[in-house]
Design a protein around this motif. Sequence first.
Motif, PDB file in Angstrom:
ATOM      1  N   LEU A   1       0.633  -1.245   0.110  1.00 23.35           N
ATOM      2  CA  LEU A   1       0.109   0.014   0.069  1.00 23.35           C
ATOM      3  C   LEU A   1       0.876   1.149  -0.061  1.00 23.35           C
ATOM      4  O   LEU A   1       2.021   1.369   0.592  1.00 23.35           O
ATOM      5  CB  LEU A   1      -0.784   0.079   1.279  1.00 23.35           C
ATOM      6  CG  LEU A   1      -1.985  -1.107   1.598  1.00 23.35           C
ATOM      7  CD1 LEU A   1      -1.458  -2.110   2.477  1.00 23.35           C
ATOM      8  CD2 LEU A   1      -3.242  -0.759   1.895  1.00 23.35           C
ATOM      9  N   LEU A   2       0.263   2.098  -0.679  1.00 17.96           N
ATOM     10  CA  LEU A   2       1.142   3.474  -0.702  1.00 17.96           C
ATOM     11  C   LEU A   2       0.101   4.655  -0.141  1.00 17.96           C
ATOM     12  O   LEU A   2      -1.035   4.552  -0.446  1.00 17.96           O
ATOM     13  CB  LEU A   2       1.479   3.892  -2.003  1.00 17.96           C
ATOM     14  CG  LEU A   2       2.807   2.912  -2.644  1.00 17.96           C
ATOM     15  CD1 LEU A   2       2.815   2.918  -4.091  1.00 17.96           C
ATOM     16  CD2 LEU A   2       3.911   2.983  -1.933  1.00 17.96           C
ATOM     17  N   GLY A   3       0.569   5.747   0.409  1.00 18.35           N
ATOM     18  CA  GLY A   3      -0.289   6.630   0.864  1.00 18.35           C
ATOM     19  C   GLY A   3       0.452   7.953   1.441  1.00 18.35           C
ATOM     20  O   GLY A   3       1.642   8.208   1.372  1.00 18.35           O
ATOM     21  N   LYS A   4      -0.340   8.643   1.950  1.00 20.62           N
ATOM     22  CA  LYS A   4       0.200  10.001   2.728  1.00 20.62           C
ATOM     23  C   LYS A   4      -0.501  10.293   3.807  1.00 20.62           C
ATOM     24  O   LYS A   4      -1.355   9.468   4.342  1.00 20.62           O
ATOM     25  CB  LYS A   4      -0.203  11.435   1.657  1.00 20.62           C
ATOM     26  CG  LYS A   4       0.493  11.245   0.242  1.00 20.62           C
ATOM     27  CD  LYS A   4      -0.105  12.357  -0.745  1.00 20.62           C
ATOM     28  CE  LYS A   4       0.435  12.333  -1.924  1.00 20.62           C
ATOM     29  NZ  LYS A   4      -0.012  13.440  -2.835  1.00 20.62           N
ATOM     30  N   TYR A   5      -0.030  11.376   4.349  1.00 21.57           N
ATOM     31  CA  TYR A   5      -0.636  11.660   5.859  1.00 21.57           C
ATOM     32  C   TYR A   5      -1.180  13.026   5.952  1.00 21.57           C
ATOM     33  O   TYR A   5      -0.694  14.023   4.980  1.00 21.57           O
ATOM     34  CB  TYR A   5       0.314  11.361   6.832  1.00 21.57           C
ATOM     35  CG  TYR A   5       1.274  12.702   7.213  1.00 21.57           C
ATOM     36  CD1 TYR A   5       1.240  13.647   8.164  1.00 21.57           C
ATOM     37  CD2 TYR A   5       2.202  12.587   6.380  1.00 21.57           C
ATOM     38  CE1 TYR A   5       2.263  14.428   8.189  1.00 21.57           C
ATOM     39  CE2 TYR A   5       3.457  13.696   6.234  1.00 21.57           C
ATOM     40  CZ  TYR A   5       3.584  14.446   7.467  1.00 21.57           C
ATOM     41  OH  TYR A   5       4.053  15.562   7.598  1.00 21.57           O
ATOM     42  N   SER A   6      -2.048  13.217   6.892  1.00 26.46           N
ATOM     43  CA  SER A   6      -2.343  14.647   6.932  1.00 26.46           C
ATOM     44  C   SER A   6      -2.476  14.751   8.769  1.00 26.46           C
ATOM     45  O   SER A   6      -2.752  13.946   9.470  1.00 26.46           O
ATOM     46  CB  SER A   6      -3.741  14.967   6.377  1.00 26.46           C
ATOM     47  OG  SER A   6      -4.980  13.959   6.802  1.00 26.46           O
ATOM     48  N   GLN A   7      -2.858  16.065   9.071  1.00 28.04           N
ATOM     49  CA  GLN A   7      -3.109  16.369  10.574  1.00 28.04           C
ATOM     50  C   GLN A   7      -4.379  17.265  10.781  1.00 28.04           C
ATOM     51  O   GLN A   7      -4.822  17.983   9.897  1.00 28.04           O
ATOM     52  CB  GLN A   7      -1.806  16.983  11.138  1.00 28.04           C
ATOM     53  CG  GLN A   7      -0.368  16.350  10.954  1.00 28.04           C
ATOM     54  CD  GLN A   7       0.588  17.199  11.210  1.00 28.04           C
ATOM     55  OE1 GLN A   7       1.052  18.139  10.674  1.00 28.04           O
ATOM     56  NE2 GLN A   7       1.207  17.021  12.350  1.00 28.04           N
ATOM     57  N   GLY A   8      -4.798  17.011  12.068  1.00 29.87           N
ATOM     58  CA  GLY A   8      -6.068  17.657  12.340  1.00 29.87           C
ATOM     59  C   GLY A   8      -6.201  17.870  14.002  1.00 29.87           C
ATOM     60  O   GLY A   8      -5.384  17.308  14.711  1.00 29.87           O
TER      61      GLY A   8
END
Length: 357
Positions: free
Chosen positions: A173-180
């Motif tokens: 799997l490949l992906g990215k991250y975000s913050q909240g």
Amino acid sequence: MPAHQPIYHPGVLDKPANYGVLEQLAGTWVNHNPDNNRTGWGLHTTCLPSPGTNSETIPGKFHFLCQDYQEELTFTLVPGGVRNRGGANEQFSGAVKYSQSIQDLAGNGLHEENGMYLWLDTLYNHPADDQSIMTDIGYPELSAGAGSDGPVYVPPYSISRSGTIPHGSTVLLLGKYSQGSGRPTFPHGTAAWDPAHLAISSSMGLAGTGPDTPIDLDEKAPAWVHDPSLAERCPSGNKTYTQRILAHDLYPYSVRPDLRLRDALQHQEVKDFVLIEMCTREAGGPGGGVLNTPFVSRFASVSEMTFRLWIETVVEDGKEILQLQYEQIQYFEFQFGTDGGTTRWPHIQINTLRKKD
């Protein structure tokens, strides 16, 4: 998009690895459920070929499983950056090994998995120099400084995950991250009837619903769900096909498992979170993939996986505690529907974990 990457130099080899947001995962995570709350356990939904069926002659009859589980999930940081040489571009990945063990609440084994996460954002520009030209016989095509002006590689993803599952599948799997800030957002009411997160896929008929007739998963299940005569009156109907999923004792989580993640957060004070989103398939871009053994490929092929992981900072008694939540969806493909089309069967796992003392 960066105009250039930092220049590689031998001192890079002595730098500690950069694990990015993955560094927070280091340690062993388990279910924290001292009060035996319904929302404190993991849960899976699984559709499997029904006994006596085959992919050539029997339409998609399926066996449905849904149960609570407990889990131990361990992450181990691999020392040092893992070097990938690409000529003028070099990548130093931060590797994090993981090992997952899942049992039902009676202690019977359900799932084992091991693999590795990689942080992919540490890159350097490595131009040719006199030493590399001499060693690699680069003259006359290369001169000192060649490659310093690019091309610059910009990684399309920040994170990868590879995993081996003993049923016979290997995933990338490949992906990215975000913050909240605050709690992660989950839907309520009819907005929760989203096929992307349901144990009932669109190819399974969506329980006879349409865009204007969603089921409100925060209310009691519709009356037809508990009608014992439905199978006799309408044996091939969409409602009959999926009735057992909505009639399950763990409803509404048997239909949309990630609502249990939402409900676990209901009375918690969440300061902030990191969200990692990954998949094995990306339309129009580079993607990961799934490999299956011949048996799995023929009878219940895993065609795709999506994954969401939240690393949350929870405040309890004035102290900040890390909490991990995830939703993992694999799509099985086996047999065919009454219309002759391929049926995709979601296999969903969710859990809420905290670091082991």
